[in-house]
Design a protein around this motif. Structure first.
Motif, PDB file in Angstrom:
ATOM      1  N   ARG A 113       0.813  -1.211   0.000  1.00 50.77           N
ATOM      2  CA  ARG A 113       0.000   0.000   0.000  1.00 50.77           C
ATOM      3  C   ARG A 113       0.853   1.271   0.000  1.00 50.77           C
ATOM      4  O   ARG A 113       0.300   2.371  -0.108  1.00 50.77           O
ATOM      5  N   ASN A 114       2.158   1.120   0.137  1.00 47.22           N
ATOM      6  CA  ASN A 114       3.031   2.291   0.149  1.00 47.22           C
ATOM      7  C   ASN A 114       2.979   2.990  -1.201  1.00 47.22           C
ATOM      8  O   ASN A 114       3.348   2.439  -2.233  1.00 47.22           O
ATOM      9  N   SER A 115       2.510   4.229  -1.199  1.00 42.92           N
ATOM     10  CA  SER A 115       2.273   4.948  -2.456  1.00 42.92           C
ATOM     11  C   SER A 115       3.556   5.201  -3.229  1.00 42.92           C
ATOM     12  O   SER A 115       3.569   5.185  -4.465  1.00 42.92           O
ATOM     13  N   GLU A 116       4.674   5.421  -2.512  1.00 40.53           N
ATOM     14  CA  GLU A 116       5.936   5.696  -3.195  1.00 40.53           C
ATOM     15  C   GLU A 116       6.406   4.469  -3.973  1.00 40.53           C
ATOM     16  O   GLU A 116       6.815   4.566  -5.137  1.00 40.53           O
ATOM     17  N   VAL A 117       6.346   3.290  -3.337  1.00 37.75           N
ATOM     18  CA  VAL A 117       6.764   2.056  -3.999  1.00 37.75           C
ATOM     19  C   VAL A 117       5.829   1.732  -5.160  1.00 37.75           C
ATOM     20  O   VAL A 117       6.270   1.398  -6.267  1.00 37.75           O
ATOM     21  N   LEU A 118       4.534   1.832  -4.925  1.00 32.95           N
ATOM     22  CA  LEU A 118       3.563   1.534  -5.974  1.00 32.95           C
ATOM     23  C   LEU A 118       3.731   2.466  -7.171  1.00 32.95           C
ATOM     24  O   LEU A 118       3.634   2.039  -8.327  1.00 32.95           O
ATOM     25  N   TYR A 119       3.983   3.734  -6.905  1.00 34.59           N
ATOM     26  CA  TYR A 119       4.149   4.707  -7.990  1.00 34.59           C
ATOM     27  C   TYR A 119       5.334   4.346  -8.872  1.00 34.59           C
ATOM     28  O   TYR A 119       5.238   4.349 -10.113  1.00 34.59           O
ATOM     29  N   GLU A 120       6.455   4.001  -8.244  1.00 36.87           N
ATOM     30  CA  GLU A 120       7.654   3.701  -9.011  1.00 36.87           C
ATOM     31  C   GLU A 120       7.515   2.399  -9.797  1.00 36.87           C
ATOM     32  O   GLU A 120       8.057   2.267 -10.886  1.00 36.87           O
ATOM     33  N   ILE A 121       6.786   1.426  -9.236  1.00 40.80           N
ATOM     34  CA  ILE A 121       6.568   0.172  -9.955  1.00 40.80           C
ATOM     35  C   ILE A 121       5.676   0.393 -11.171  1.00 40.80           C
ATOM     36  O   ILE A 121       5.978  -0.027 -12.287  1.00 40.80           O
ATOM     37  N   LYS A 122       4.581   1.095 -10.951  1.00 35.77           N
ATOM     38  CA  LYS A 122       3.559   1.221 -11.998  1.00 35.77           C
ATOM     39  C   LYS A 122       3.952   2.165 -13.124  1.00 35.77           C
ATOM     40  O   LYS A 122       3.417   2.041 -14.232  1.00 35.77           O
ATOM     41  N   ARG A 123       4.868   3.078 -12.863  1.00 37.40           N
ATOM     42  CA  ARG A 123       5.236   4.030 -13.913  1.00 37.40           C
ATOM     43  C   ARG A 123       6.219   3.440 -14.912  1.00 37.40           C
ATOM     44  O   ARG A 123       6.465   4.023 -15.968  1.00 37.40           O
ATOM     45  N   ASN A 124       6.790   2.295 -14.583  1.00 38.39           N
ATOM     46  CA  ASN A 124       7.747   1.672 -15.500  1.00 38.39           C
ATOM     47  C   ASN A 124       7.006   0.843 -16.550  1.00 38.39           C
ATOM     48  O   ASN A 124       6.091   0.096 -16.228  1.00 38.39           O
ATOM     49  N   PRO A 125       7.387   0.965 -17.837  1.00 38.89           N
ATOM     50  CA  PRO A 125       6.695   0.230 -18.902  1.00 38.89           C
ATOM     51  C   PRO A 125       6.698  -1.285 -18.712  1.00 38.89           C
ATOM     52  O   PRO A 125       5.788  -1.968 -19.160  1.00 38.89           O
ATOM     53  N   VAL A 126       7.717  -1.815 -18.041  1.00 37.31           N
ATOM     54  CA  VAL A 126       7.784  -3.268 -17.861  1.00 37.31           C
ATOM     55  C   VAL A 126       6.650  -3.763 -16.960  1.00 37.31           C
ATOM     56  O   VAL A 126       6.256  -4.919 -17.028  1.00 37.31           O
ATOM     57  N   TYR A 127       6.107  -2.868 -16.141  1.00 35.54           N
ATOM     58  CA  TYR A 127       4.974  -3.261 -15.289  1.00 35.54           C
ATOM     59  C   TYR A 127       3.805  -3.756 -16.140  1.00 35.54           C
ATOM     60  O   TYR A 127       3.059  -4.647 -15.722  1.00 35.54           O
ATOM     61  N   LYS A 128       3.667  -3.181 -17.336  1.00 34.44           N
ATOM     62  CA  LYS A 128       2.581  -3.623 -18.221  1.00 34.44           C
ATOM     63  C   LYS A 128       2.736  -5.097 -18.592  1.00 34.44           C
ATOM     64  O   LYS A 128       1.753  -5.824 -18.721  1.00 34.44           O
ATOM     65  N   GLU A 129       3.982  -5.536 -18.744  1.00 36.58           N
ATOM     66  CA  GLU A 129       4.225  -6.945 -19.056  1.00 36.58           C
ATOM     67  C   GLU A 129       3.879  -7.832 -17.864  1.00 36.58           C
ATOM     68  O   GLU A 129       3.310  -8.914 -18.020  1.00 36.58           O
ATOM     69  N   LEU A 130       4.239  -7.369 -16.665  1.00 37.42           N
ATOM     70  CA  LEU A 130       3.889  -8.126 -15.470  1.00 37.42           C
ATOM     71  C   LEU A 130       2.374  -8.216 -15.306  1.00 37.42           C
ATOM     72  O   LEU A 130       1.833  -9.266 -14.943  1.00 37.42           O
ATOM     73  N   LEU A 131       1.698  -7.117 -15.586  1.00 38.15           N
ATOM     74  CA  LEU A 131       0.242  -7.089 -15.488  1.00 38.15           C
ATOM     75  C   LEU A 131      -0.389  -7.982 -16.545  1.00 38.15           C
ATOM     76  O   LEU A 131      -1.380  -8.677 -16.287  1.00 38.15           O
ATOM     77  N   LYS A 132       0.204  -7.999 -17.733  1.00 36.27           N
ATOM     78  CA  LYS A 132      -0.303  -8.855 -18.801  1.00 36.27           C
ATOM     79  C   LYS A 132      -0.192 -10.332 -18.417  1.00 36.27           C
ATOM     80  O   LYS A 132      -1.106 -11.119 -18.677  1.00 36.27           O
ATOM     81  N   GLU A 133       0.917 -10.713 -17.789  1.00 29.67           N
ATOM     82  CA  GLU A 133       1.081 -12.093 -17.336  1.00 29.67           C
ATOM     83  C   GLU A 133       0.022 -12.451 -16.305  1.00 29.67           C
ATOM     84  O   GLU A 133      -0.560 -13.544 -16.342  1.00 29.67           O
ATOM     85  N   ALA A 134      -0.246 -11.522 -15.374  1.00 35.27           N
ATOM     86  CA  ALA A 134      -1.270 -11.773 -14.353  1.00 35.27           C
ATOM     87  C   ALA A 134      -2.648 -11.903 -14.989  1.00 35.27           C
ATOM     88  O   ALA A 134      -3.451 -12.767 -14.597  1.00 35.27           O
ATOM     89  N   ALA A 135      -2.933 -11.063 -15.979  1.00 35.60           N
ATOM     90  CA  ALA A 135      -4.220 -11.133 -16.670  1.00 35.60           C
ATOM     91  C   ALA A 135      -4.357 -12.435 -17.447  1.00 35.60           C
ATOM     92  O   ALA A 135      -5.430 -13.042 -17.489  1.00 35.60           O
ATOM     93  N   ASN A 136      -3.254 -12.859 -18.067  1.00 35.03           N
ATOM     94  CA  ASN A 136      -3.264 -14.135 -18.794  1.00 35.03           C
ATOM     95  C   ASN A 136      -3.562 -15.303 -17.857  1.00 35.03           C
ATOM     96  O   ASN A 136      -4.349 -16.193 -18.183  1.00 35.03           O
TER      97      ASN A 136
END
Length: 425
Positions: A113-136
């Protein structure tokens, strides 16, 4: 840009070795977050090159807080997991118990829930790949039940011929068959000696190294007879058990080749008991050794047993769960009902080469328009013959089309409605 060598330590967790010292990082190829003695960094790299861009996202001694967690300078290893919740919204979790700054303890499975950590993770384009794997993964989970029910025919075994079964029988009846089985070869004294020599080498490591050789030889000689005797005893016990099991297999193959009625009936019953599907189905059967024919009445799953929703990934890699159309549900049900017939037929033929024909009829329970009561209604009949079905590549067929290889009766509309029929048998 910087260059570093990586030593793999586990899935998603690596240790970076560089001139500035060791640190731990999490994340897959191309994206990681790193805690080291110089602070918190986000690393974006080109997989396979060792080159990466390093962006500092926290300063030494500075703390970022929210209501539940804090981030400060710390040397630790971080591990996360991205999953979709019941509403298909992405959530990022701690993947193991971890010590955070200021004595905070992060527990495995807790949402970050830490906003600083979440912000830095989500702003990186590679996060989209991680999210895509989770969605798959979530899409596969949602669609799994449909896949099992509509593709059961792909699990059909290859039809075994009389020649293949006879060759197998001759092979296992050969005198030296068990000698070829791994773990059943008679142990030799030299093998036992080598085992003890290795044990002695690991156990006897005196600082008076010139004595090690003699002490190890004494260790081996004093234990060799007893150790080898234990190995021989275990081998004899295993061999006796294997011989009993082998005799049972021989008897079953002989009964199968003979076409023994009781053997076929009991074997089919055991197959049905061992078969696991996410829905119930029931079978009545009768075997005629004279006609070499098995007659089967199959109480099919109902269309209501099929999931009414499907999951797909949109063009933006987001998960979308939609209701199936009535036509799609009916098409999947026809595929499931007929595919189950093919699956049963292949397994029945493999009970015994003496089975040459299977007359199989599938029925379901429906409300009769004539009486208003629930009644059994047959929806297809197929006469499977061994020669034809043995030539079919089950991985490539469409059951509603493959049925045309056999004498059959079915009334399947263009919208995949299975209408009631009179069974052939």
């Amino acid at each position: 840009m910087r260059f570093s060598k990586r030593v793999k330590m586990g899935k998603g967790v690596n240790m970076n070795l560089s001139k500035s010292g060791a640190s731990m990082s999490f994340g897959g190829p191309g994206l990681s977050m790193n805690y080291g003695k110089n602070g918190l960094y986000l690393n974006t790299g080109i997989p396979g090159t060792g080159l990466s861009h390093r962006q500092k996202i926290g300063t030494r001694g500075r703390t970022y807080r929210d209501d539940s967690e804090s981030i400060t300078k710390v040397d630790t290893k971080i591990s996360i997991e991205v999953k979709l919740d019941d509403n298909n919204s992405p959530q990022i979790y701690w993947n193991r118990n971890q010590n955070l700054p200021n004595g905070v303890r992060a527990k495995k499975g807790e949402i970050i829930r830490n906003s600083e950590v979440l912000y830095e993770i989500k702003r990186n384009p590679v996060y989209k790949e991680l999210l895509k794997e989770a969605a798959n993964e979530k899409a596969e989970e949602i669609n799994l039940r449909t896949k099992i029910l509509t593709e059961i025919f792909r699990k059909s075994p290859k039809i075994i011929t009389t020649e293949e079964l006879t060759d197998k029988l001759n092979d296992i009846q050969s005198p030296n068959y068990l000698n070829k089985v791994e773990g059943l070869k008679e142990p030799t004294v030299e093998e036992s000696r080598r085992d003890l020599e290795l044990e002695a080498k690991n156990k006897i490591k005196s600082l008076l190294f010139w004595r090690n050789k003699r002490n190890r030889e004494k260790f081996v000689e004093s234990r060799l007879e007893e150790y080898h005797g234990e190995r021989v005893k275990r081998w004899k016990d295993n061999l006796a058990e294997a011989q009993m099991n082998l005799q049972s297999i021989i008897e079953r193959i002989e009964l199968s080749l003979k076409g023994d009625t009781q053997f076929i009936s009991e074997s089919f019953k055991k197959f049905l008991e061992d078969t696991e599907l996410p829905v119930d189905f029931y079978v009545d059967y009768d075997f005629s050794s004279v006609e070499r024919t098995m007659r089967v009445d199959l109480d099919l799953p109902e269309i209501e047993d099929l999931p009414t929703q499907k999951a797909i990934l949109t063009s933006t890699s987001k998960l979308s769960v939609r209701n199936k159309t009535q036509k799609q549900l009916k098409e999947e049900y026809a595929r499931c009902a007929i595919g189950l017939g093919f699956y049963l037929a292949c397994n029945i033929f493999n009970l015994s080469p003496s089975i040459e024909v299977i007359d199989l009829s599938g029925y379901t329970q429906r409300i009769s328009k004539k009486t208003g009561n629930e009644e059994d209604q047959y929806v297809y009949s197929i006469r499977f013959d061994r020669e034809t079905i043995a030539k079919i590549n089950m991985d490539m067929i469409e059951p509603t089309e493959a049925i045309k290889n056999f004498h059959h009766r079915i009334d399947l509309t263009k919208t995949y409605q299975l209408r009631e029929i009179e069974p052939l048998f």
